[in-house]
Design a protein around this motif. Structure first.
Motif, PDB file in Angstrom:
ATOM      1  N   PRO A 221      52.628   6.215  75.330  1.00  0.00           N
ATOM      2  CA  PRO A 221      53.899   6.359  74.607  1.00  0.00           C
ATOM      3  C   PRO A 221      55.110   5.933  75.427  1.00  0.00           C
ATOM      4  O   PRO A 221      56.124   5.505  74.859  1.00  0.00           O
ATOM      5  N   ALA A 222      55.035   6.024  76.743  1.00  0.00           N
ATOM      6  CA  ALA A 222      56.189   5.717  77.593  1.00  0.00           C
ATOM      7  C   ALA A 222      56.639   4.273  77.448  1.00  0.00           C
ATOM      8  O   ALA A 222      57.822   3.965  77.647  1.00  0.00           O
ATOM      9  N   THR A 223      55.729   3.379  77.084  1.00  0.00           N
ATOM     10  CA  THR A 223      56.092   1.963  76.978  1.00  0.00           C
ATOM     11  C   THR A 223      56.952   1.671  75.751  1.00  0.00           C
ATOM     12  O   THR A 223      57.532   0.593  75.668  1.00  0.00           O
ATOM     13  N   ASP A 224      57.047   2.616  74.815  1.00  0.00           N
ATOM     14  CA  ASP A 224      57.838   2.402  73.601  1.00  0.00           C
ATOM     15  C   ASP A 224      59.238   2.985  73.701  1.00  0.00           C
ATOM     16  O   ASP A 224      60.005   2.899  72.734  1.00  0.00           O
ATOM     17  N   LEU A 225      59.588   3.588  74.829  1.00  0.00           N
ATOM     18  CA  LEU A 225      60.842   4.325  74.934  1.00  0.00           C
ATOM     19  C   LEU A 225      61.982   3.500  75.512  1.00  0.00           C
ATOM     20  O   LEU A 225      62.994   4.061  75.931  1.00  0.00           O
ATOM     21  N   ARG A 226      61.844   2.192  75.538  1.00  0.00           N
ATOM     22  CA  ARG A 226      62.913   1.347  76.059  1.00  0.00           C
ATOM     23  C   ARG A 226      64.145   1.471  75.162  1.00  0.00           C
ATOM     24  O   ARG A 226      64.064   1.343  73.952  1.00  0.00           O
ATOM     25  N   GLY A 227      65.282   1.712  75.788  1.00  0.00           N
ATOM     26  CA  GLY A 227      66.529   1.806  75.028  1.00  0.00           C
ATOM     27  C   GLY A 227      66.930   3.227  74.707  1.00  0.00           C
ATOM     28  O   GLY A 227      68.120   3.499  74.542  1.00  0.00           O
ATOM     29  N   THR A 228      65.981   4.133  74.607  1.00  0.00           N
ATOM     30  CA  THR A 228      66.311   5.528  74.289  1.00  0.00           C
ATOM     31  C   THR A 228      65.804   6.485  75.359  1.00  0.00           C
ATOM     32  O   THR A 228      66.221   7.639  75.387  1.00  0.00           O
ATOM     33  N   GLY A 229      64.920   6.031  76.237  1.00  0.00           N
ATOM     34  CA  GLY A 229      64.396   6.897  77.277  1.00  0.00           C
ATOM     35  C   GLY A 229      63.758   8.153  76.704  1.00  0.00           C
ATOM     36  O   GLY A 229      63.225   8.149  75.591  1.00  0.00           O
ATOM     37  N   PHE A 230      63.830   9.236  77.467  1.00  0.00           N
ATOM     38  CA  PHE A 230      63.194  10.478  77.046  1.00  0.00           C
ATOM     39  C   PHE A 230      63.900  11.119  75.854  1.00  0.00           C
ATOM     40  O   PHE A 230      63.344  11.987  75.187  1.00  0.00           O
ATOM     41  N   LEU A 231      65.131  10.671  75.562  1.00  0.00           N
ATOM     42  CA  LEU A 231      65.825  11.220  74.393  1.00  0.00           C
ATOM     43  C   LEU A 231      65.068  10.912  73.109  1.00  0.00           C
ATOM     44  O   LEU A 231      65.105  11.708  72.156  1.00  0.00           O
ATOM     45  N   GLY A 232      64.358   9.784  73.077  1.00  0.00           N
ATOM     46  CA  GLY A 232      63.544   9.472  71.908  1.00  0.00           C
ATOM     47  C   GLY A 232      62.487  10.524  71.653  1.00  0.00           C
ATOM     48  O   GLY A 232      62.209  10.883  70.501  1.00  0.00           O
ATOM     49  N   LEU A 233      61.871  11.056  72.729  1.00  0.00           N
ATOM     50  CA  LEU A 233      60.884  12.126  72.581  1.00  0.00           C
ATOM     51  C   LEU A 233      61.563  13.459  72.272  1.00  0.00           C
ATOM     52  O   LEU A 233      61.014  14.277  71.526  1.00  0.00           O
ATOM     53  N   MET A 234      62.736  13.689  72.834  1.00  0.00           N
ATOM     54  CA  MET A 234      63.457  14.934  72.581  1.00  0.00           C
ATOM     55  C   MET A 234      63.828  15.058  71.100  1.00  0.00           C
ATOM     56  O   MET A 234      63.747  16.151  70.523  1.00  0.00           O
ATOM     57  N   HIS A 235      64.249  13.973  70.502  1.00  0.00           N
ATOM     58  CA  HIS A 235      64.599  14.021  69.081  1.00  0.00           C
ATOM     59  C   HIS A 235      63.370  14.294  68.221  1.00  0.00           C
ATOM     60  O   HIS A 235      63.430  15.069  67.264  1.00  0.00           O
ATOM     61  N   THR A 236      62.264  13.645  68.556  1.00  0.00           N
ATOM     62  CA  THR A 236      61.031  13.921  67.810  1.00  0.00           C
ATOM     63  C   THR A 236      60.595  15.365  68.007  1.00  0.00           C
ATOM     64  O   THR A 236      60.117  16.016  67.065  1.00  0.00           O
TER      65      THR A 236
END
Length: 410
Positions: A221-236
């Protein structure tokens, strides 16, 4: 002619203990007066083998035969060489048996899965972590110069209150943070997202094709977080852990698994985070943040509102993955122009969900919306007076002809 054959074997037990098997007398054409001795005990069974007689062989329990090593002797074929295929089968069975203890140990470990983590607990981790290096690289606002800066200052949205700047910067710092396998909180966030969407109670491996089941593009999953970083996972994480938004998250996830309308749930979620970040950077959420005196909470709700808007467009207009680029541009443009309306629409949606109704825009048949309550009726539900109009969300599919050009890119 009577021939006595003594067979003595020395085998290794299941737990590494050796068992010595006493000699057994096998009578070819006659009868034996000897009783079999197994593990130092005389059994009550009389073993007789009438090779040329008519009397049938008396059956013995498998456990007795196993302890007396008769099965091993027969399987070995006495002094005859074993076939190559039989050797392979026996070796495979032996390896599987030896691995049983390891399997049981793994099951015991799975019985204590990683506990779920709440959004607030994960946020507290970042609040207490030194993010100084990341804060140096953030860009929390749009840099404007010349006439654009003057126009924005005179006619643009209000600036964020000074006491909220630190919270805003924290958000952009998290968006610069990468997934760290050595951080327990990071791993718990990933496990929680997977379990809440799939409905599993067991942990999943850090890498593997199972991540594609919840809409990541690969095994990590880490390879898809470009541009949003860990915030993308935090929102989910917020989406799936908040009791009010979890049903919506699962509805969207269900649509993402549709045979024809499928799309990658997690990748689309990351795009919603990207849009929310851009709206925050353009200060379009500053007014609402000032009103509530918080940034993280407003941004979380705006993320959900943006995903809700995409979900309703996707479902009611029968969009497919080939339309994703156009839909994302449409959602982004509408979100930037109508941030307050997006938040109000989410509020109405959740309120109708709590009341047990069917929120507008969730029907798979666009014509079903014709029987939806009128604007006045919806205004009466959400609030009386002029505020009723603010509570009504005009989706892209509901825009009057003279407004379509502002929201549509197709």
């Amino acid at each position: 002619m009577e021939e006595d054959i003594d067979v003595t074997a020395h085998t290794e037990g299941l737990n590494g203990l050796s068992h010595e098997c006493k000699p057994l007398e096998v009578i070819t054409n006659g009868h034996s007066n000897h009783k079999p001795v197994m593990n130092g005990l005389i059994t009550s069974h009389d073993v007789k083998d009438h090779t040329n007689g008519s009397a049938p062989l008396r059956s013995l329990p498998i456990s007795v035969l196993k302890q007396s090593c008769l099965l091993q002797t027969l399987a070995a074929g006495g002094d005859q060489p074993k076939p190559e295929e039989e050797d392979e089968d026996l070796e495979k069975a032996r390896q599987e048996w030896d691995a049983l203890e390891n399997v049981q140990q793994a099951l015991s470990e799975d019985s204590n899965p990683t506990p779920l983590i709440s959004f607030n607990e994960a946020l507290q981790f970042f609040q207490t972590t030194d993010l100084g290096d990341l804060l140096k690289n953030i860009q929390p606002t749009i840099r404007r110069t010349g006439l654009a800066a003057i126009t924005h200052f005179l006619f643009g949205p209000p600036r964020l209150h000074r006491e909220l700047l630190e919270e805003r910067d924290l958000v952009f710092a998290i968006a610069q943070c990468h997934v760290d396998n050595s951080q327990t909180v990071h791993m718990r966030v990933l496990q929680t997202i997977y379990k809440r969407l799939i409905g599993s109670r067991l942990d999943c491996p850090r890498y593997g094709a199972h991540w594609e089941n919840i809409g990541f593009q690969g095994t990590d999953p880490a390879t898809d977080l470009r541009g949003t970083g860990f915030l993308g996972l935090m929102h989910t994480l917020y989406f799936v852990m908040d009791p009010e938004t979890l049903p919506l998250a699962r509805d969207i996830y269900k649509l993402s698994q549709h045979p024809t309308q499928n799309f990658p749930f997690s990748v689309m979620s990351i795009n919603m985070t990207r849009i929310a970040l851009q709206v925050l950077r353009e200060e379009a959420l500053s007014k609402e943040c000032n009103r509530r005196q918080q940034v993280v909470g407003v941004l979380n709700e705006f993320y959900v509102a943006t995903y809700l808007h995409l979900y309703q467009l996707w479902k009611t207009q029968n969009k497919t993955i080939v339309d994703s680029g156009f839909v994302l541009k449409e959602v982004e443009l509408f979100a930037k122009k109508n941030p307050k309306q997006m938040l109000r629409r989410l509020e109405v949606f959740l309120k109708e969900k709590r009341a047990g109704g069917i929120p507008r825009g969730t029907s798979p048949d666009p014509q079903a919306q014709q029987s939806s309550p009128s604007l006045g009726e919806r205004g009466a539900r959400a609030g009386t007076g002029s505020k009723g109009k603010e509570m009504h969300f005009i989706g892209v599919c509901d825009l009057p002809p003279d407004m379509e050009g502002e929201a549509r890119l197709i």
